[in-house]
Scaffold this active site. Structure first.
Site, PDB file in Angstrom:
ATOM      1  N   ARG A 126       5.710 -13.303   9.110  1.00 48.74           N
ATOM      2  CA  ARG A 126       6.349 -12.000   8.899  1.00 48.74           C
ATOM      3  C   ARG A 126       7.777 -12.029   9.396  1.00 48.74           C
ATOM      4  O   ARG A 126       8.123 -12.806  10.279  1.00 48.74           O
ATOM      5  CB  ARG A 126       5.656 -10.913   9.735  1.00 48.74           C
ATOM      6  CG  ARG A 126       4.250 -10.635   9.424  1.00 48.74           C
ATOM      7  CD  ARG A 126       3.724  -9.582  10.396  1.00 48.74           C
ATOM      8  NE  ARG A 126       3.979  -8.233   9.929  1.00 48.74           N
ATOM      9  CZ  ARG A 126       3.184  -7.597   9.065  1.00 48.74           C
ATOM     10  NH1 ARG A 126       2.108  -8.154   8.604  1.00 48.74           N
ATOM     11  NH2 ARG A 126       3.480  -6.374   8.681  1.00 48.74           N
TER      12      ARG A 126
ATOM     13  N   LYS B 199       4.031   0.613   9.768  1.00 52.25           N
ATOM     14  CA  LYS B 199       4.170   1.839   8.993  1.00 52.25           C
ATOM     15  C   LYS B 199       3.645   3.044   9.773  1.00 52.25           C
ATOM     16  O   LYS B 199       4.155   4.148   9.634  1.00 52.25           O
ATOM     17  CB  LYS B 199       3.456   1.708   7.649  1.00 52.25           C
ATOM     18  CG  LYS B 199       4.318   0.954   6.641  1.00 52.25           C
ATOM     19  CD  LYS B 199       3.833   1.158   5.225  1.00 52.25           C
ATOM     20  CE  LYS B 199       2.926   0.035   4.829  1.00 52.25           C
ATOM     21  NZ  LYS B 199       2.597  -0.010   3.416  1.00 52.25           N
TER      22      LYS B 199
ATOM     23  N   GLU C 297       0.865  -1.169   0.000  1.00 54.51           N
ATOM     24  CA  GLU C 297       0.000   0.000   0.000  1.00 54.51           C
ATOM     25  C   GLU C 297       0.907   1.226   0.000  1.00 54.51           C
ATOM     26  O   GLU C 297       1.793   1.336   0.856  1.00 54.51           O
ATOM     27  CB  GLU C 297      -0.901   0.011   1.250  1.00 54.51           C
ATOM     28  CG  GLU C 297      -1.831   1.204   1.194  1.00 54.51           C
ATOM     29  CD  GLU C 297      -2.789   1.311   2.372  1.00 54.51           C
ATOM     30  OE1 GLU C 297      -2.798   0.406   3.227  1.00 54.51           O
ATOM     31  OE2 GLU C 297      -3.502   2.321   2.418  1.00 54.51           O
TER      32      GLU C 297
HETATM   33  P1  ATP Z   1       1.006  -2.100   8.039  1.00 55.03           P
HETATM   34  O1  ATP Z   1       2.290  -1.768   8.755  1.00 55.03           O
HETATM   35  O2  ATP Z   1       0.156  -0.903   7.842  1.00 55.03           O
HETATM   36  O3  ATP Z   1       0.325  -3.321   8.555  1.00 55.03           O
HETATM   37  P2  ATP Z   1       1.996  -3.683   5.895  1.00 55.03           P
HETATM   38  O4  ATP Z   1       3.343  -3.829   6.495  1.00 55.03           O
HETATM   39  O5  ATP Z   1       1.068  -4.830   5.836  1.00 55.03           O
HETATM   40  O6  ATP Z   1       1.315  -2.438   6.555  1.00 55.03           O
HETATM   41  P3  ATP Z   1       1.703  -3.452   3.039  1.00 55.03           P
HETATM   42  O7  ATP Z   1       2.086  -2.326   2.190  1.00 55.03           O
HETATM   43  O8  ATP Z   1       0.284  -3.833   3.059  1.00 55.03           O
HETATM   44  O9  ATP Z   1       2.199  -3.066   4.461  1.00 55.03           O
HETATM   45  O10 ATP Z   1       2.600  -4.709   2.744  1.00 55.03           O
HETATM   46  C1  ATP Z   1       2.820  -5.213   1.452  1.00 55.03           C
HETATM   47  C2  ATP Z   1       3.202  -6.658   1.506  1.00 55.03           C
HETATM   48  O11 ATP Z   1       4.360  -6.853   2.297  1.00 55.03           O
HETATM   49  C3  ATP Z   1       2.100  -7.494   2.121  1.00 55.03           C
HETATM   50  O12 ATP Z   1       1.869  -8.594   1.275  1.00 55.03           O
HETATM   51  C4  ATP Z   1       2.631  -7.904   3.446  1.00 55.03           C
HETATM   52  O13 ATP Z   1       2.168  -9.172   3.800  1.00 55.03           O
HETATM   53  C5  ATP Z   1       4.150  -7.885   3.230  1.00 55.03           C
HETATM   54  N1  ATP Z   1       4.824  -7.558   4.483  1.00 55.03           N
HETATM   55  C6  ATP Z   1       4.647  -6.460   5.238  1.00 55.03           C
HETATM   56  N2  ATP Z   1       5.390  -6.521   6.353  1.00 55.03           N
HETATM   57  C7  ATP Z   1       6.063  -7.686   6.314  1.00 55.03           C
HETATM   58  C8  ATP Z   1       7.007  -8.325   7.183  1.00 55.03           C
HETATM   59  N3  ATP Z   1       7.388  -7.779   8.335  1.00 55.03           N
HETATM   60  N4  ATP Z   1       7.485  -9.538   6.805  1.00 55.03           N
HETATM   61  C9  ATP Z   1       7.114 -10.089   5.649  1.00 55.03           C
HETATM   62  N5  ATP Z   1       6.244  -9.543   4.793  1.00 55.03           N
HETATM   63  C10 ATP Z   1       5.715  -8.351   5.112  1.00 55.03           C
END
Ligand code: ATP
Ligand code: MG
Length: 559
Positions: free
Chosen positions: A266, A276, A40
């Protein structure tokens, strides 16, 4: 086959690669593989995203497929082009090229809207306008089933009419929503007639005020995947309980080829934050200098700090892909950085805390320049010349007036080796009124040029140095962990109160002229000191260096 290739080929696949491999072999989707990375654009990417990027792009290329970079911009209030551009730059820097496959979920709004009408026509969605109090009453909880809304049995015609009027802007924000009609008694709350569209008058950075209704993530995401022809939709574990709705929706719309959602854990790192929202707060409230502050766990922060993309990729590879949540130690990332930089970074001499040294027997006629090896790990890197001279700098902690046992560096009456140079012996030293050493007076032995004595005389210490006449003054920014707590914000603490007040210290030192001439982004080792990168703030007459990482593990629990 080369040994390394053989090992890679025989290495066990992680569970996702094993699934993809089996499906490809079985000819599912005609053997085609398409993944997507769907950030996003409401912030910069961080190292957690790097895990998803390496997985999504990695699997696509390993199985001869493609990976789409899709901006998941369905939530209009926090998204901007600044973030879009930063995301594209960071993905490319990591070593993955989406080429022309950069998509925007918002560009599918019209198709998504049509899907919503189709659901209504199929009797699988309805407009609901119950009050917030009624929502509370009907939704149930983890132990008790929910209750059906009185709006649930509206006719298709009435639903279509209301939904079109929602789109046309006839109703106030929040006055009503479109819900999927599934099962209010489902143990999975995500299947209790979830909201799929809401009214929201918000300006979208890409589509302006064209829309006043916006689809919810759970509705939009499976459709985006299906529209693009994605075969494997890889996401983090928190989406596991959303998968039944993902599958329900594509089945309800009769999508013939359905992407398969697979969840993995994650990446979590200690001593930092990765939400974020929190990263944005650090930037907005100026706790850091920006998204690319070298202390940030963002990709742009790591890059500015001097971390090579290959180190990030190797780190991610080492962490692996599993279904188990865990915390990865920051020391592991540092290890990957050192491994990579040890092999690739050119060596230079730099002094962080300068102490003047005078070579009292330095000849009027001078001495020829010395040869210094550029990288002992890389014979191709060659060598360079260093000027020896009468006035030198050494690091203050390489001299002690009254050294303890086990200190092998310079002290009164002691002899040490200057790196790539000569043996020098401390004859005396000068102090200021407060007793601080201001200068060390030494003799050098011309016979020890290159670092060895023909008479077999040994010295225990080798120290780095600079010629004071040619050394260039430089600012060194020395970073430490951004937070003092291992899990900032845990146990109800305010994460901002756990910021490390000493997360950056600056030193005013000196570097070799050849290091000062390197462009921003260059990464090098200052011998015996650490790895450093030229910061974009650098001026040619006043370079600025970020310490990427020290030479030894500074995160170890022992410290
Ligand atoms: P927020 O911090 O608002 O929850 P987010 O980290 O989920 O946001 P996105 O932009 O939706 O942010 O993430 C894009 C992709 O990256 C998603 O498919 C998410 O699953 C993956 N992603 C985000 N954080 C991690 C992480 N710590 N480890 C692995 N994958 C991640
Ligand atoms: Mg998210």
């Amino acid at each position: 086959m080369a040994e390394a290739e053989k090992t890679a080929a025989e290495a066990p696949l992680d569970f996702i690669r094993a699934i993809v491999s089996e499906e490809v072999k079985a000819g599912k989707n005609g053997g085609r593989v398409m993944t997507r990375f769907p950030p996003e654009p409401n912030g910069y990417l961080h190292i957690g995203h790097a895990k998803a990027i390496c997985l999504d792009f990695g699997i696509a290329s390993e199985f001869g497929g493609v990976c789409n970079l899709r901006m998941d911009d369905t939530n209009p209030t926090k998204e901007t082009y600044e973030y879009v551009n930063a995301i594209i730059e960071d993905v490319k820097w990591l070593g993955f090229d989406p080429e022309e496959r950069i998509y925007f979920a918002s560009d599918y709004f019209e198709r998504m809207y049509e899907c919503a009408e189709e659901l209504i026509r199929r009797g699988k969605a309805y407009v609901c306008d119950i009050s917030p109090e009624e929502w509370e009453k009907y939704k149930g909880n983890l132990r008790e089933p929910g209750k059906e809304s009185p709006n649930r049995n509206r006719s298709v015609e009435e639903n279509l009419d209301l939904f079109r009027r929602m789109r046309a802007g006839e109703f106030a924000d929040g006055a009503m929503v479109l819900r999927a009609k599934i099962d209010m008694a489902s143990p999975n709350i995500n299947l209790r007639d979830p909201v799929i569209y809401r009214i929201r008058r918000a300006h979208h950075f890409r589509h302006g005020d064209k829309w006043c209704i916006y689809p919810l993530y759970d509705f939009a995401h499976p459709l985006e995947d299906a529209f693009e022809g994605v075969t494997h939709s890889l996401c983090t574990l928190e989406f596991e309980i959303h998968r039944p709705f993902y599958d329900w929706l594509l089945e309800a719309l009769d999508y013939p080829h359905r992407p398969r959602q697979i969840e993995f854990s994650r990446l979590n790192l200690n001593y930092t934050v990765m939400s974020k929202r929190k990263l944005l707060q650090l930037v907005k409230e100026h706790h850091v200098s920006g998204w690319d502050d070298p202390r940030m766990p963002t990709i742009s922060g790591l890059r500015r700090r001097g971390v090579p993309a290959a180190a990030v990729r190797n780190f991610i590879k080492g962490v692996g892909i599993t279904k188990f949540d865990g915390v990865t130690d920051m020391a592991r990332l540092e290890y990957s950085i050192r491994e990579e930089l040890n092999a690739t970074a050119p060596r230079f001499l730099a002094v962080l805390d300068p102490l003047p040294v005078e070579i009292v027997n330095f000849p009027e006629t001078g001495v020829p320049p010395l040869d210094a090896v550029n990288n002992p790990e890389d014979p191709e890197a060659g060598s360079r010349k260093l000027d020896f001279g009468r006035e030198l700098y050494i690091d203050r902690n390489d001299f002690m007036v009254d050294p303890p046992k086990g200190y092998f560096r310079l002290a009164p009456g002691r002899e040490v080796r200057l790196r790539y140079g000569y043996y020098i012996k401390c004859e005396s030293y000068e102090t200021d009124a407060a007793g601080n050493v201001t200068k060390v007076l030494c003799t050098f032995d011309p016979e020890t040029r290159g670092g060895n004595s023909p008479d077999g005389r040994k010295v225990k210490g080798t120290i780095h140095w600079l010629n004071a006449r040619t050394a260039v003054p430089a600012e060194m920014r020395l970073y430490d962990r951004l937070f003092t707590a291992e899990f900032p914000g845990a146990d109800g603490e305010d994460f901002l109160t756990q910021l490390n007040p000493d997360s950056v210290k600056t030193a005013q030192g000196f570097v070799e002229p050849s290091a000062a001439a390197l462009p921003a982004g260059s990464v090098m080792q200052f011998e015996r000191t650490g790895y450093f990168a030229v910061d974009p703030d650098s001026q040619s007459d006043r370079p600025v260096f970020n310490r990427t990482v020290s030479l030894k593990d500074s995160w170890s629990k022992k410290n």
